[in-house]
Scaffold this motif. Structure first.
Motif, PDB file in Angstrom:
ATOM      1  N   GLY A 172       1.454   6.972  -3.846  1.00 26.07           N
ATOM      2  CA  GLY A 172       2.516   6.008  -3.634  1.00 26.07           C
ATOM      3  C   GLY A 172       1.974   4.658  -3.216  1.00 26.07           C
ATOM      4  N   CYS A 173       2.861   3.833  -2.704  1.00 22.99           N
ATOM      5  CA  CYS A 173       2.482   2.476  -2.340  1.00 22.99           C
ATOM      6  C   CYS A 173       3.294   1.988  -1.150  1.00 22.99           C
ATOM      7  CB  CYS A 173       2.681   1.532  -3.531  1.00 22.99           C
ATOM      8  SG  CYS A 173       4.358   1.565  -4.228  1.00 22.99           S
ATOM      9  N   GLU A 174       2.808   0.905  -0.551  1.00 22.67           N
ATOM     10  CA  GLU A 174       3.484   0.263   0.570  1.00 22.67           C
ATOM     11  C   GLU A 174       3.571  -1.233   0.314  1.00 22.67           C
ATOM     12  OE1 GLU A 174       1.229   1.292   4.014  1.00 22.67           O
ATOM     13  OE2 GLU A 174       2.184   3.260   4.219  1.00 22.67           O
ATOM     14  N   TRP A 175       4.585  -1.837   0.892  1.00 24.17           N
ATOM     15  CA  TRP A 175       4.802  -3.280   0.741  1.00 24.17           C
ATOM     16  C   TRP A 175       5.288  -3.858   2.057  1.00 24.17           C
ATOM     17  CZ3 TRP A 175      10.109  -5.359   0.047  1.00 24.17           C
ATOM     18  CH2 TRP A 175      10.109  -6.751  -0.046  1.00 24.17           C
ATOM     19  N   ASP A 176       4.575  -4.874   2.542  1.00 27.43           N
ATOM     20  CA  ASP A 176       4.958  -5.583   3.760  1.00 27.43           C
ATOM     21  C   ASP A 176       5.917  -6.698   3.370  1.00 27.43           C
ATOM     22  OD1 ASP A 176       5.025  -7.424   5.966  1.00 27.43           O
ATOM     23  OD2 ASP A 176       3.218  -6.476   6.746  1.00 27.43           O
ATOM     24  N   ASP A 177       7.154  -6.614   3.839  1.00 31.63           N
ATOM     25  CA  ASP A 177       8.161  -7.588   3.398  1.00 31.63           C
ATOM     26  C   ASP A 177       8.015  -8.950   4.059  1.00 31.63           C
ATOM     27  OD1 ASP A 177       9.118  -7.229   5.967  1.00 31.63           O
ATOM     28  OD2 ASP A 177      11.062  -6.410   5.380  1.00 31.63           O
ATOM     29  N   GLU A 178       7.030  -9.095   4.961  1.00 32.28           N
ATOM     30  CA  GLU A 178       6.817 -10.392   5.600  1.00 32.28           C
ATOM     31  C   GLU A 178       5.699 -11.179   4.932  1.00 32.28           C
ATOM     32  OE1 GLU A 178       5.071 -10.849   9.706  1.00 32.28           O
ATOM     33  OE2 GLU A 178       7.055 -11.697  10.088  1.00 32.28           O
ATOM     34  N   ASP A 179       4.537 -10.575   4.764  1.00 35.22           N
ATOM     35  CA  ASP A 179       3.417 -11.310   4.166  1.00 35.22           C
ATOM     36  C   ASP A 179       3.164 -10.910   2.706  1.00 35.22           C
ATOM     37  OD1 ASP A 179       2.164  -8.852   4.286  1.00 35.22           O
ATOM     38  OD2 ASP A 179       0.903  -9.368   5.993  1.00 35.22           O
ATOM     39  N   ASP A 180       3.990  -9.988   2.167  1.00 35.53           N
ATOM     40  CA  ASP A 180       3.945  -9.588   0.765  1.00 35.53           C
ATOM     41  C   ASP A 180       2.661  -8.851   0.395  1.00 35.53           C
ATOM     42  OD1 ASP A 180       5.548  -9.500  -1.560  1.00 35.53           O
ATOM     43  OD2 ASP A 180       4.307 -11.015  -2.529  1.00 35.53           O
ATOM     44  N   THR A 181       1.931  -8.336   1.369  1.00 35.41           N
ATOM     45  CA  THR A 181       0.749  -7.543   1.060  1.00 35.41           C
ATOM     46  C   THR A 181       1.164  -6.148   0.620  1.00 35.41           C
ATOM     47  OG1 THR A 181       0.553  -6.891   3.381  1.00 35.41           O
ATOM     48  CG2 THR A 181      -0.733  -8.809   2.647  1.00 35.41           C
ATOM     49  N   THR A 182       0.287  -5.507  -0.153  1.00 40.31           N
ATOM     50  CA  THR A 182       0.581  -4.179  -0.672  1.00 40.31           C
ATOM     51  C   THR A 182      -0.606  -3.256  -0.453  1.00 40.31           C
ATOM     52  OG1 THR A 182      -0.276  -4.640  -2.894  1.00 40.31           O
ATOM     53  CG2 THR A 182       2.042  -5.182  -2.470  1.00 40.31           C
ATOM     54  N   ASP A 183      -0.354  -1.992  -0.571  1.00 46.65           N
ATOM     55  CA  ASP A 183      -1.415  -0.987  -0.497  1.00 46.65           C
ATOM     56  C   ASP A 183      -0.957   0.222  -1.287  1.00 46.65           C
ATOM     57  OD1 ASP A 183      -3.785   0.179   0.098  1.00 46.65           O
ATOM     58  OD2 ASP A 183      -3.395   0.484   2.233  1.00 46.65           O
ATOM     59  N   GLY A 184      -1.900   1.063  -1.669  1.00 52.71           N
ATOM     60  CA  GLY A 184      -1.561   2.258  -2.419  1.00 52.71           C
ATOM     61  C   GLY A 184      -2.477   3.398  -2.051  1.00 52.71           C
ATOM     62  N   TYR A 185      -2.109   4.594  -2.438  1.00 50.25           N
ATOM     63  CA  TYR A 185      -2.913   5.767  -2.119  1.00 50.25           C
ATOM     64  C   TYR A 185      -2.642   6.863  -3.131  1.00 50.25           C
ATOM     65  CZ  TYR A 185       1.369   5.484   0.612  1.00 50.25           C
ATOM     66  OH  TYR A 185       2.659   5.205   1.015  1.00 50.25           O
ATOM     67  N   TYR A 186      -3.666   7.700  -3.318  1.00 51.31           N
ATOM     68  CA  TYR A 186      -3.595   8.804  -4.270  1.00 51.31           C
ATOM     69  C   TYR A 186      -4.601   9.833  -3.788  1.00 51.31           C
ATOM     70  CZ  TYR A 186      -3.312  11.035  -8.905  1.00 51.31           C
ATOM     71  OH  TYR A 186      -3.089  11.911  -9.940  1.00 51.31           O
TER      72      TYR A 186
END
Length: 379
Positions: free
Chosen positions: A117-131
């Motif tokens: 899946g993935c993550e999204w920071d709604d303040e600085d618009d950074t993202t991350d993912g994992y598998y």
């Protein structure tokens, strides 16, 4: 459960205004567990389940009313999702057998789990993912998005790592997908479920104490979302000693609750006025509650007993949920019903894993398609 378990518990924000949204998929293939289906897939957005499939019902079904919007956009969505999960069911049956061979096991109860899946920071618009995969509750192999390589914490996963590291095109695609396209689907689901997922509900805060010598419990309940910070402070300074924070637990109505204990064994009652419990939740002002004996509910009051009964019910629900998520960790993503021409039978993590097809490298247009196309096998 190692890193996999830690990722499942992520979600607390640090008291600021930013919220880290998440889209996670869990799949589990198992053998020798009579109490659970052989295959279970679950999709969650901001820790709210929105899709479910298992090998008993053999159907992908929505778990939230707002998922009807997906069906209106794509009338065949659930049929195609069902077909994809059925293919994944056969793949994970093979995954379990492959893992058992790797560990020289024959009988007994065993599970292969995957979380992505993935993550999204709604303040600085950074993202991350994992598998990543786990076997029998322990980390097996995980994808490092920064290095585009696979991490094998156990020697039984090394053959898988060596093979998957060679698939540079697939690894680059996976990174791009989980840090970009997955985030697009996350935002789409947040929009679908906006009235539910992006609401804010103010907590009710109580001070509880079983006996005069017991810790005083600051109990916040009925709040949403679950990203809350609850802490005790003395003379305006946050306490890191004397306190025992609890986990955020779900309520039956979709809200959450949490408790933080304060040990007052060495504190004279005349100093209690220096203490207060503070609850922080995005979208509302801080809620301070002074440690006033008049505000403490004890075992003598029905309201206090009821609160603890509810806590016990929630804890029991979480134990069951933990078993379900732990014993069913996921495989497939959501998104549109678009698919790619890939045989999902080749998703076994081991040396003989089938490579991605050309169509899958160039064509996946949804999280579901990515699950079918990019998922590797343990063989």
């Amino acid at each position: 459960m190692g890193a996999l378990g830690l990722l499942l518990l992520l979600g607390l924000l640090s008291g600021g205004s930013a919220v880290i949204h998440s889209l996670r998929y869990f799949v589990t293939g198992s053998s020798g567990l009579s109490s659970f289906p052989e295959f279970v897939a679950v999709g969650m957005v901001d820790e709210v389940q929105f899709v479910h499939y298992d090998s008993v019902s053999k159907r992908a079904v929505p778990k939230q009313a707002w998922m009807d919007q997906v069906n209106r956009d794509r009338p065949d969505y659930w049929e195609r999702e069902t077909g994809r999960y059925q293919g994944g069911q056969q793949v994970f049956k093979g995954n379990v057998e492959t893992a058992k061979k790797r560990f020289n096991q024959t009988g007994g109860a065993h599970i292969v789990q995957r979380m992505s899946g993935c993550e999204w920071d709604d303040e600085d618009d950074t993202t991350d993912g994992y598998y990543q995969y786990a076997y029998d509750g322990e980390d097996f192999i995980a994808f490092d998005l920064k290095t585009l390589t696979w991490v094998a914490p156990v020697r039984q996963a090394v053959p898988t790592k060596l093979r998957w590291d060679q698939n540079r095109a697939g690894n680059q695609y996976r990174k791009n997908y989980y840090t970009k396209e997955c985030v697009d689907w996350l935002k789409k689901h947040l929009a679908y479920g906006k009235s539910t997922l992006q609401r804010t509900e103010r907590p009710q805060v109580s001070l509880l104490q079983r006996t005069p010598s017991s810790p005083v419990v600051c109990h916040a309940t009925g709040f949403y979302p679950d990203r809350v910070v609850v802490f005790w402070r003395r003379d305006g300074q946050e306490l890191h000693e004397q306190v025992d924070p609890g986990e955020v637990l779900p309520n039956h109505d979709g809200t959450f609750q949490v408790s933080v204990d304060l040990d007052l064994t060495a504190v004279p009652q005349e100093d209690w006025g220096r203490y207060e419990c503070v609850v922080q939740l995005k979208g509302i002002e801080d809620i301070p509650t002074p440690l006033d004996p008049a505000l403490i509910r004890t075992n003598g009051g029905k309201s206090h007993l009821l609160v603890f009964i509810l806590v016990g019910v929630a804890v029991a629900a979480v134990v069951v949920a933990a078993a379900v998520v732990g014993v069913f960790v996921y495989q497939k993503r959501n998104g549109s019903s678009d698919s790619c021409s890939e045989n999902t039978q080749g998703q076994n993590p081991a040396p003989e894993a089938q490579p991605l097809t050309t169509d899958c490298l160039t064509f996946p247009r949804s999280l579901s398609a990515l699950s079918a196309c990019v998922s590797l096998g343990l063989k």
